[in-house]
Design a protein around this motif. Structure first.
Motif, PDB file in Angstrom:
ATOM      1  N   LEU A  75       1.009  -1.222   0.108  1.00  0.00           N
ATOM      2  CA  LEU A  75      -0.019   0.146  -0.046  1.00  0.00           C
ATOM      3  C   LEU A  75       0.785   1.230  -0.050  1.00  0.00           C
ATOM      4  CD1 LEU A  75      -2.629   1.346   0.047  1.00  0.00           C
ATOM      5  CD2 LEU A  75      -2.818   1.025   2.502  1.00  0.00           C
ATOM      6  N   VAL A  76       1.008   2.103  -1.117  1.00  0.00           N
ATOM      7  CA  VAL A  76       1.731   3.219  -1.275  1.00  0.00           C
ATOM      8  C   VAL A  76       0.844   4.277  -1.248  1.00  0.00           C
ATOM      9  CG1 VAL A  76       3.370   4.331  -2.848  1.00  0.00           C
ATOM     10  CG2 VAL A  76       3.357   1.734  -2.662  1.00  0.00           C
ATOM     11  N   SER A  77       1.462   5.340  -0.501  1.00  0.00           N
ATOM     12  CA  SER A  77       0.863   6.638  -0.319  1.00  0.00           C
ATOM     13  C   SER A  77       1.772   7.694  -0.708  1.00  0.00           C
ATOM     14  CB  SER A  77       0.543   6.856   0.943  1.00  0.00           C
ATOM     15  OG  SER A  77      -0.084   8.406   1.176  1.00  0.00           O
ATOM     16  N   LEU A  78       1.312   8.524  -2.037  1.00  0.00           N
ATOM     17  CA  LEU A  78       1.987   9.454  -2.626  1.00  0.00           C
ATOM     18  C   LEU A  78       1.471  10.769  -2.117  1.00  0.00           C
ATOM     19  CD1 LEU A  78       2.235   8.099  -6.334  1.00  0.00           C
ATOM     20  CD2 LEU A  78       3.750   7.792  -4.237  1.00  0.00           C
ATOM     21  N   ALA A  92       5.105   5.450   2.457  1.00  0.00           N
ATOM     22  CA  ALA A  92       4.870   6.827   2.238  1.00  0.00           C
ATOM     23  C   ALA A  92       5.922   7.323   1.325  1.00  0.00           C
ATOM     24  CB  ALA A  92       4.756   7.431   3.654  1.00  0.00           C
ATOM     25  N   LEU A  93       5.803   8.038   0.081  1.00  0.00           N
ATOM     26  CA  LEU A  93       6.777   8.566  -0.561  1.00  0.00           C
ATOM     27  C   LEU A  93       6.262   9.940  -1.173  1.00  0.00           C
ATOM     28  CD1 LEU A  93       7.232   5.448  -2.782  1.00  0.00           C
ATOM     29  CD2 LEU A  93       8.477   6.086  -0.984  1.00  0.00           C
ATOM     30  N   PRO A  94       7.102  10.808  -1.424  1.00  0.00           N
ATOM     31  CA  PRO A  94       6.811  12.197  -1.927  1.00  0.00           C
ATOM     32  C   PRO A  94       6.091  12.090  -3.315  1.00  0.00           C
ATOM     33  CG  PRO A  94       9.112  11.636  -2.275  1.00  0.00           C
ATOM     34  CD  PRO A  94       8.640  10.552  -1.397  1.00  0.00           C
ATOM     35  N   MET A  95       4.842  12.862  -3.196  1.00  0.00           N
ATOM     36  CA  MET A  95       4.352  13.092  -4.535  1.00  0.00           C
ATOM     37  C   MET A  95       5.019  14.192  -5.479  1.00  0.00           C
ATOM     38  SD  MET A  95       1.676  12.788  -6.964  1.00  0.00           S
ATOM     39  CE  MET A  95       0.487  12.182  -6.052  1.00  0.00           C
TER      40      MET A  95
END
Length: 296
Positions: A75-78, A92-95
């Motif tokens: 589950l990746v959150s940009l 959690a990664l930068p958009m």
């Protein structure tokens, strides 16, 4: 689009090709992605579908590759502020898109069932068939005809448990499939004889060196069911070791991508994540250059 992607996924599954089914499960404005948007990412990096702007694709591809290598969903959150999205179970990664917004994408790897090829009708072979099916392997009993070779990324694991009945022919047939694992259930003395016979037939020494004998992990197995357990344990150990060895390196947070859309202003070159961002810059370059100059 959804129907086409599901048809593509079904076709890949039928062919035994690994892929990732990616779905937007949450979004916050401003983002061009919407909840329910989908994409299929293949093992060779092919990207089919829509999960937002082009600037999200490199990250999604990288995370999809990790999901395939590990065989586990992600589950990746940009987000423009990834620290706020950090929570257990979420990457959690930068958009990178200038439009901002937050997009949560669920990545589900779909891997072909590993194939367990069995030679022989011995009690050990029957126990392997029963336990292999329970563990999710596609079990095949090798008959008189030559088994089909591996296709694409399909993993084949072979065990010869003929117990003295056409052992040499069975091993030669299994080697032709080029399995990721080949074990022969036989004593060391019998395997040494079998090896000499196959060398005389012209089988390469290197191919014979890769055969596991005694078969399975040393757990003191005696009964056929225990032998089957030791062999499948060895296969599981091998699969996990190879997955760790070939897992891709994580993408550094500061990594930048050069987009094919570019332009020039006042003698300087600028790169944009998509055509819309370029259009905004061309319409009012001072608006975007002023903050950069202030921070210089």
């Amino acid at each position: 689009m959804r129907a086409e992607l599901l048809e593509l996924a079904a076709d890949l599954a039928r062919r035994g090709e690994p892929f990732v089914l990616a779905t937007v499960v949450r979004r916050e404005s401003y983002s061009s992605a919407h909840q329910g948007d989908m994409a299929v990412i293949t093992a060779d990096g092919g990207y089919h579908g829509w999960l937002g702007g082009n600037c999200t694709q490199p990250i999604v591809k990288s995370e999809a590759a990790r999901a395939l290598a590990e065989g586990q969903p992600r589950l990746v959150s940009l987000s423009p502020e990834p620290d706020r999205e950090a929570r257990p179970g979420v990457v959690a990664l930068p958009m990178r898109c200038h439009s901002g917004g937050t997009v949560d994408i669920y990545l589900e790897p779909v891997l072909p069932a590993p194939r367990l090829l069995l030679y022989g009708e011995s009690p050990a072979a029957r126990a392997l068939a029963q336990l292999g099916k329970a563990m999710g392997y596609r079990v095949e009993a090798a008959g008189a005809g030559a088994p089909a070779p591996a296709r694409g990324a399909e993993r084949v694991f072979a065990v010869v448990a003929t117990m003295g009945e056409s052992d040499e022919d069975a091993v030669a047939s299994a080697l032709a499939v080029r399995p990721a694992y080949l074990a022969v259930v036989a004593s060391r003395k019998r395997f040494a004889q079998l090896r000499e016979t196959l060398l005389a037939r012209g089988v390469a020494d290197e191919a014979l060196d890769g055969i596991k004998n005694p078969a399975g992990l040393d757990i003191g197995a005696r009964l056929p069911e225990e032998v089957a357990l030791s062999i499948l344990a060895e296969i599981v150990q091998l699969r996990h070791a190879q997955a760790e060895a070939f897992a891709p390196e994580p993408v550094p947070a500061a990594r930048s991508e050069i987009d094919p859309v570019c332009g020039e202003h006042a003698g300087r070159s600028f790169y944009f994540c998509n055509p819309r961002c370029r259009e905004k810059f061309v319409a009012d370059p001072k608006r975007y250059l002023a903050p950069a100059a202030a921070g210089a």
